[in-house]
Scaffold this active site. Structure first.
Site, mmCIF file in Angstrom:
data_model
loop_
_atom_site.group_PDB
_atom_site.id
_atom_site.type_symbol
_atom_site.label_atom_id
_atom_site.label_comp_id
_atom_site.label_asym_id
_atom_site.label_seq_id
_atom_site.Cartn_x
_atom_site.Cartn_y
_atom_site.Cartn_z
ATOM 1 C CG ASP A 70 -18.794 28.561 96.828
ATOM 2 O OD1 ASP A 70 -18.296 29.572 97.355
ATOM 3 O OD2 ASP A 70 -18.796 27.439 97.373
ATOM 4 C CG ASP B 151 -15.280 26.677 98.560
ATOM 5 O OD1 ASP B 151 -15.549 27.862 98.850
ATOM 6 O OD2 ASP B 151 -16.095 25.740 98.677
#
Length: 160
Positions: free
Chosen positions: A94, A96
């Protein structure tokens, strides 16, 4: 040149290798990594019935725009095998966007600074390591102040 802060997280498979692979893709597809925090082990946030995460924050210098960065991030996540099932579910990687310069961006699919940044110790602790005095453009507080006021109590521990 633009300054970009990214949070990387993984909790599936060989987590250290996942982070190294993501860093290589970021270097190839987004820009130069000028700073990198230690890697931290953190409990799962939001959906807690899953394996712990490894997290790291990096600072990247780039010529890309936020929309092109987001497109590159989605491409990296896909190349690495990320499957989006449900919010906060386990993931191989992930990435971000935390900050882009000192800009405030609110679009349908992109919000900068990251709207949850100030609520998460797993973001603030590694960010404070590499950018303690960085000021949040909306809240007008430094990373260290955000960490001081953060109510999240999940453990965040550096790993070797």
């Amino acid at each position: 040149m633009n300054t970009l802060y990214l949070l990387l997280g993984t909790n599936i498979g060989d987590k250290k290798s996942n982070l190294r692979e993501a860093l290589a893709y970021i270097l190839a597809d987004i820009g130069d990594i000028s700073k990198a925090s230690k890697v931290y082990s953190t409990g799962a946030w939001g959906k807690t019935d899953q394996d712990d995460f490894l997290n790291q924050v990096i600072c990247v210098t780039t010529k890309k725009s936020p929309s092109k960065i987001l497109k590159a991030i989605h491409s990296i996540e896909k190349k690495m095998g990320r499957v989006r099932k449900e919010k906060w579910s386990e993931r191989i990687i992930d990435i971000d966007i935390l900050y882009f310069n000192d800009e405030i961006i609110v679009q349908k699919d992109l919000k900068i600074p990251h709207p949850e940044l100030h609520k998460r110790r797993f973001t603030l602790i590694p960010l404070s390591e590499i950018a303690p005095d960085l000021r949040h453009p909306v809240l007008n507080l430094t990373t260290l102040k955000l960490l001081f006021y953060c109510e999240d109590m999940l453990p965040v521990q550096p790993i070797d």
